[in-house]
Design a protein around this motif. Structure first.
Motif, PDB file in Angstrom:
ATOM      1  N   LYS A  79     -21.148 -34.499  -0.400  1.00  9.31           N
ATOM      2  CA  LYS A  79     -21.266 -35.816   0.225  1.00  9.31           C
ATOM      3  C   LYS A  79     -22.335 -35.846   1.303  1.00  9.31           C
ATOM      4  N   SER A  80     -22.727 -34.676   1.777  1.00  9.39           N
ATOM      5  CA  SER A  80     -23.775 -34.602   2.797  1.00  9.39           C
ATOM      6  C   SER A  80     -25.175 -34.715   2.218  1.00  9.39           C
ATOM      7  N   SER A  81     -25.281 -35.034   0.922  1.00 12.49           N
ATOM      8  CA  SER A  81     -26.600 -35.197   0.317  1.00 12.49           C
ATOM      9  C   SER A  81     -27.366 -36.306   1.021  1.00 12.49           C
ATOM     10  N   LYS A  82     -28.672 -36.211   0.949  1.00 11.54           N
ATOM     11  CA  LYS A  82     -29.554 -37.133   1.671  1.00 11.54           C
ATOM     12  C   LYS A  82     -29.294 -38.572   1.248  1.00 11.54           C
ATOM     13  N   THR A 119     -25.859 -29.710  -2.420  1.00 11.74           N
ATOM     14  CA  THR A 119     -26.330 -31.080  -2.314  1.00 11.74           C
ATOM     15  C   THR A 119     -27.154 -31.426  -3.553  1.00 11.74           C
TER      16      THR A 119
END
Length: 438
Positions: A106-109, A263
């Motif tokens: 969920k921390s993907s850009k 990610t």
């Protein structure tokens, strides 16, 4: 008599989403805006209607700036379920990235601004359809349109303002929220995309096209098993070598196998450097063939900010050992860290070359430091004793403030236990006075 073909009643129009099963799948943000336009209400009014129906608190004014309805977060799931219930249209989660929540972090850009493709908007109008926002435009790691090979703009070509796509109370997809100009005007000045950027967009497009046919969310275990097989096939099972291949840290790769999830950018790195498609990597499709590494872009092309690690410095071992001998025999003591800087090698390498000499150099330095500390303390003790004697002779009680006025900072600096030293000096002077009395 009821008609079996009659759709069930719903609180909102049962609009079918556009482009499901293709790379041009509509985003949930676009579906929401089209619903508001169809009901002749503002996006704000529709947000309040959904919130009231579901018992949620009223959304903030900057809702569109803080929330990505097409992402993988809980907000995307909440609104997808709410709109499915209110429109009777199933699987509106396919208009988000939620199907990949188990295999993409969920921390993907996330995109910094709202983007669009003017050529896609123009095609929608030419084909007689209603312009809509593509889900691919809301993927942060993608900056180009794979179909037209152009970069995604984020500013209106007429008024030049950013956030012109859907940052307003009334949103009509395809037109600027500020000046009302169509966003489908293709500008000749739009820069064309590179082959690497188009490759990234095409990989994500395949992912979005396939998510409609996925029955259940992909499993993290199957995905990591696929990564493990790639490490075995390409790097002889050495995860550290695999980390260097994809331009990542070995600790990051170890974390993935332990409990983490890569990610989207990390998945694109793996896919580009192993020859496996992004879709096959995330779904865990395993085959026995060695991946083909041809026609895949390099990390520098995919990620311009990527910097390859510098090659380790190499030095002549015999020359380093000779210099260590000189430091060992010299009267001037230096620390091991200072010696490593002088010799331009890492301090660990000094211990590997000659562990005994490195320890002797370090011990010599520590002994010199202890000797200097003792000499400094003796000098401070003599100065404190003289200051205490002067203070007592003037009829005052010796304390730290009085001593600091008589002794310089250079003498007292770095000395511990000043209060105890003042008390010892006072006691010593009192004893000498009492001894001289008859």
């Amino acid at each position: 008599m009821e008609d079996d073909n009659c759709p069930p009643r719903s609180a909102l129009y049962a609009f079918p989403p556009i482009g499901v099963g293709t790379a041009d799948v509509e985003s949930l943000t676009s579906y929401f805006c089209r619903l508001a336009v169809a009901h002749c209400v503002s996006s704000t009014d529709l947000l309040h209607r959904i919130s009231k129906t579901c018992g949620w608190s009223a959304p903030p004014k900057n809702f569109w700036k803080d929330v990505n309805l097409g992402g993988m977060g809980d907000v995307a799931e909440r609104y997808a379920c709410a709109l499915s219930a209110m429109t009777s249209v199933e699987r509106l989660d396919l208009l988000t990235l939620r199907p990949w929540r188990n295999v993409i972090a969920k921390s993907s850009k996330a995109p910094a601004t709202t983007r669009w493709c003017a050529a896609c908007f123009e095609e929608d109008l030419v084909q007689g359809g209603m312009p809509y926002f593509r889900l691919a435009w809301d993927v942060g790691d993608i900056d180009v349109c794979a179909k037209h090979g152009t970069r995604l703009p984020d500013a209106c070509s007429d008024c030049g303002r950013t956030g012109a796509r859907n940052n307003a109370a009334c949103v009509v997809p395809g037109w600027c929220c500020y000046c009302g100009a169509p966003l489908g005007r293709v500008q000749e000045a739009h820069a064309s995309a590179s082959a690497a950027e188009t490759w990234k967009a095409a990989q994500v497009g395949q992912l979005l096209a396939a998510q409609a046919s996925i029955i259940s969310a992909p499993d993290r275990g199957a995905m990591m098993e696929r990564v493990r097989k790639l490490i075995d096939q390409l790097d002889d099972g050495m995860s550290a070598r695999f980390a260097r291949r994809i331009g990542s840290n070995k600790s990051t790769v170890h974390y993935w196998f332990k409990q983490g999830v890569p990610t989207l950018a990390a998945h694109l790195r793996i896919a580009s450097q192993t020859g496996v498609s992004l879709l096959a990597l995330l779904t865990g499709c395993v085959d026995g063939e060695i991946p083909c590494l041809r026609e895949t872009p390099s990390l520098a092309e995919l990620f311009p900010d990527y910097k390859k690690r510098a090659s380790p410095r190499r030095s002549d071992s015999s020359h380093v050992e000779e210099q260590m001998d000189e430091l060992h025999q010299s009267d001037d003591a230096v620390s091991v860290s200072d010696a490593s800087r002088r010799l331009n090698v890492h301090r660990r390498r000094l211990y590997r070359l000659d562990n005994a000499k490195a320890h002797i150099i370090g011990a010599k330095w520590l002994e010199q430091q202890r000797h200097r500390s003792e000499q400094h303390r003796l000098e401070a003790a003599r100065a404190i004793e003289a200051a205490v004697a002067d203070i007592l002779s003037s009829g005052k009680a010796p304390n730290l403030r009085e001593v600091q006025q008589l002794v310089s900072r250079e003498v007292l600096g770095g000395v511990r236990g000043l209060f105890a030293m003042i008390q010892e000096a006072s006691a010593k002077i009192e004893e000498s006075k009492s001894a001289t009395l008859p």
